[in-house]
Design an enzyme around this catalytic site. Sequence first.
Site, mmCIF file in Angstrom:
data_model
loop_
_atom_site.group_PDB
_atom_site.id
_atom_site.type_symbol
_atom_site.label_atom_id
_atom_site.label_comp_id
_atom_site.label_asym_id
_atom_site.label_seq_id
_atom_site.Cartn_x
_atom_site.Cartn_y
_atom_site.Cartn_z
ATOM 1 N N ARG A 1 0.819 -1.221 0.000
ATOM 2 C CA ARG A 1 0.000 0.000 0.000
ATOM 3 C C ARG A 1 0.854 1.273 0.000
ATOM 4 N NH1 ARG A 1 -2.318 -3.476 -1.333
ATOM 5 N NH2 ARG A 1 -4.170 -4.471 -0.513
ATOM 6 N N CYS B 1 -10.480 -0.381 3.738
ATOM 7 C CA CYS B 1 -9.749 -0.703 4.973
ATOM 8 C C CYS B 1 -9.065 0.548 5.504
ATOM 9 C CB CYS B 1 -8.707 -1.790 4.715
ATOM 10 S SG CYS B 1 -9.464 -3.404 4.536
ATOM 11 N N GLU C 1 -4.061 2.998 6.605
ATOM 12 C CA GLU C 1 -3.845 2.769 5.168
ATOM 13 C C GLU C 1 -4.338 3.995 4.398
ATOM 14 O OE1 GLU C 1 -5.191 -1.067 3.637
ATOM 15 O OE2 GLU C 1 -5.839 -0.092 1.790
HETATM 16 C C1 LIG Z 1 -15.608 -0.209 -0.569
HETATM 17 C C2 LIG Z 1 -14.124 -0.007 -0.743
HETATM 18 C C3 LIG Z 1 -13.310 -1.105 -1.007
HETATM 19 C C4 LIG Z 1 -11.932 -0.940 -1.163
HETATM 20 N N1 LIG Z 1 -11.160 -2.037 -1.417
HETATM 21 C C5 LIG Z 1 -9.828 -1.891 -1.574
HETATM 22 C C6 LIG Z 1 -8.989 -3.025 -1.837
HETATM 23 O O1 LIG Z 1 -9.440 -4.161 -1.952
HETATM 24 N N2 LIG Z 1 -7.659 -2.806 -1.981
HETATM 25 C C7 LIG Z 1 -7.104 -1.561 -1.884
HETATM 26 O O2 LIG Z 1 -5.891 -1.425 -2.039
HETATM 27 N N3 LIG Z 1 -7.871 -0.476 -1.628
HETATM 28 C C8 LIG Z 1 -9.205 -0.605 -1.477
HETATM 29 N N4 LIG Z 1 -9.982 0.501 -1.215
HETATM 30 C C9 LIG Z 1 -9.349 1.822 -1.052
HETATM 31 C C10 LIG Z 1 -9.305 2.679 -2.347
HETATM 32 O O3 LIG Z 1 -10.399 2.389 -3.181
HETATM 33 C C11 LIG Z 1 -8.009 2.478 -3.128
HETATM 34 O O4 LIG Z 1 -6.906 2.834 -2.344
HETATM 35 C C12 LIG Z 1 -8.013 3.294 -4.431
HETATM 36 O O5 LIG Z 1 -6.967 2.842 -5.247
HETATM 37 C C13 LIG Z 1 -7.873 4.794 -4.217
HETATM 38 O O6 LIG Z 1 -8.070 5.443 -5.468
HETATM 39 P P1 LIG Z 1 -8.735 6.888 -5.574
HETATM 40 O O7 LIG Z 1 -8.722 7.301 -6.991
HETATM 41 O O8 LIG Z 1 -10.049 6.899 -4.894
HETATM 42 O O9 LIG Z 1 -7.678 7.742 -4.758
HETATM 43 P P2 LIG Z 1 -7.969 8.998 -3.815
HETATM 44 O O10 LIG Z 1 -8.555 8.513 -2.536
HETATM 45 O O11 LIG Z 1 -8.706 10.042 -4.541
HETATM 46 O O12 LIG Z 1 -6.486 9.503 -3.557
HETATM 47 C C14 LIG Z 1 -5.562 8.746 -2.825
HETATM 48 C C15 LIG Z 1 -4.233 9.507 -2.835
HETATM 49 O O13 LIG Z 1 -3.694 9.494 -4.144
HETATM 50 C C16 LIG Z 1 -3.471 10.826 -4.601
HETATM 51 N N5 LIG Z 1 -3.767 10.832 -6.038
HETATM 52 C C17 LIG Z 1 -4.900 10.414 -6.651
HETATM 53 N N6 LIG Z 1 -4.779 10.537 -7.982
HETATM 54 C C18 LIG Z 1 -3.540 11.042 -8.221
HETATM 55 C C19 LIG Z 1 -2.813 11.406 -9.394
HETATM 56 N N7 LIG Z 1 -3.337 11.291 -10.614
HETATM 57 N N8 LIG Z 1 -1.562 11.902 -9.250
HETATM 58 C C20 LIG Z 1 -1.024 12.049 -8.023
HETATM 59 N N9 LIG Z 1 -1.646 11.743 -6.882
HETATM 60 C C21 LIG Z 1 -2.894 11.236 -6.979
HETATM 61 C C22 LIG Z 1 -4.401 11.705 -3.782
HETATM 62 O O14 LIG Z 1 -3.929 13.032 -3.686
HETATM 63 C C23 LIG Z 1 -4.377 10.973 -2.444
HETATM 64 O O15 LIG Z 1 -3.241 11.339 -1.692
HETATM 65 C C24 LIG Z 1 -11.361 0.352 -1.056
HETATM 66 C C25 LIG Z 1 -12.189 1.461 -0.803
HETATM 67 C C26 LIG Z 1 -13.557 1.289 -0.654
HETATM 68 C C27 LIG Z 1 -14.424 2.489 -0.404
#
Ligand SMILES: Cc1cc2nc3c(=O)[nH]c(=O)nc-3n(C[C@H](O)[C@H](O)[C@H](O)COP(=O)(O)OP(=O)(O)OC[C@H]3O[C@@H](n4cnc5c(N)ncnc54)[C@H](O)[C@@H]3O)c2cc1C
EC number: 1.3.1.98
Length: 304
Positions: free
Chosen positions: A178, A228, A299
């Site tokens: 992560r 998580c 996380e």
């Molecule tokens: C129901 C549910 C289930 C989930 N299951 C999992 C799982 O199985 N495994 C897992 O690993 N995670 C899981 N997650 C967590 C999450 O979905 C992941 O970590 C996902 O990859 C985050 O992506 P995001 O676009 O929403 O990032 P965001 O939450 O929008 O951003 C996360 C970070 O990345 C940065 N960021 C985003 N885009 C960019 C970019 N283009 N350039 C630079 N920085 C950037 C943001 O500034 C922030 O610091 C889950 C979440 C939920 C709600």
Amino acid sequence: MNNSIKDTLTNTASIYGSYLSFNEPLSKHSTIRTGGNAYAWYAPTNLEELLETVKFLRKNNIRIVIAGGGSNILFPDGYIDAVFINLSVGYFERIVFDGTTVTAGSGARLSKLIAESVDNGLSGMEGLIGIPGTVGGAIIGNAGHKIEISKYLVSVTIIDKNNGLHILGKEDISFGYRKSSFTVEDIIVEASFELAREEDRAILRARLREYLAGKLKTQPMADKTLGCIFKNPDSIYKSAQLIEMAGLKGVRKGGAVISTKHSNFIVNDGSATSSDVLALINVAREEIKSKFNIIIEPEIKFLD
Ligand SMILES: Cc1cc2nc3c(=O)[nH]c(=O)nc-3n(C[C@H](O)[C@H](O)[C@H](O)COP(=O)(O)OP(=O)(O)OC[C@H]3O[C@@H](n4cnc5c(N)ncnc54)[C@H](O)[C@@H]3O)c2cc1C
């Protein structure tokens, strides 16, 4: 922020026909639906516009936050004096196939990348099914379920802190559990993956169904959460087990509740604030430290 910043952003957005909003509620961009308002929310549609905007904001010392799908970050409750740049439209959401290589804009939905890969008879991405959010957000946190997103990654194009555009090979980036070596100043523009040919799409679809069913069975996928909350510690127990063993299942702070379905999820019952979520995170960390002498690290990401 002064009016000339507002005027320049408004002007740039109108030239490119992009979405720009001031005093934007961040809760609507968060999967847990909490958070205060941001100075501005800007969704550029192409690379030239992004570079121009980033250069302008940095030159004027304006804080930039790159917003993905908001599924792994807890926005604070108060006002945030920053321009949130959301790369979810136009150039940044495209997905292009070339043989077994797929290139996705950083704002492309992970679910769309998985679905289109399978439609194109390409295997590799199925193990990420059920993870909300964007390709960029997934790379930053090396998201994973059955596999981690870094597994099939070939290269990532970024804008660095000096506004330079660079293509980094996978070997230039370190990934861990992560985490990745990107800094908060790196802006991911797009990424390429090398997948494997699998003409029998039924095999891929069956795999998707199986993995998704597993997630739906064990995780509160329909609730307002951030997935998580804690990484698993270096212990024989996972964070969810420790939280459960500490008797915290169902415990609440305000409108934030530790899920009864999966103890490593915090659910917003509809009335939670980010402060409630934070308070519950602290309760869990303190209880687990005092009961088991184990430190569990979040996380999810936070904004100060
Ligand atoms: C129901 C549910 C289930 C989930 N299951 C999992 C799982 O199985 N495994 C897992 O690993 N995670 C899981 N997650 C967590 C999450 O979905 C992941 O970590 C996902 O990859 C985050 O992506 P995001 O676009 O929403 O990032 P965001 O939450 O929008 O951003 C996360 C970070 O990345 C940065 N960021 C985003 N885009 C960019 C970019 N283009 N350039 C630079 N920085 C950037 C943001 O500034 C922030 O610091 C889950 C979440 C939920 C709600």
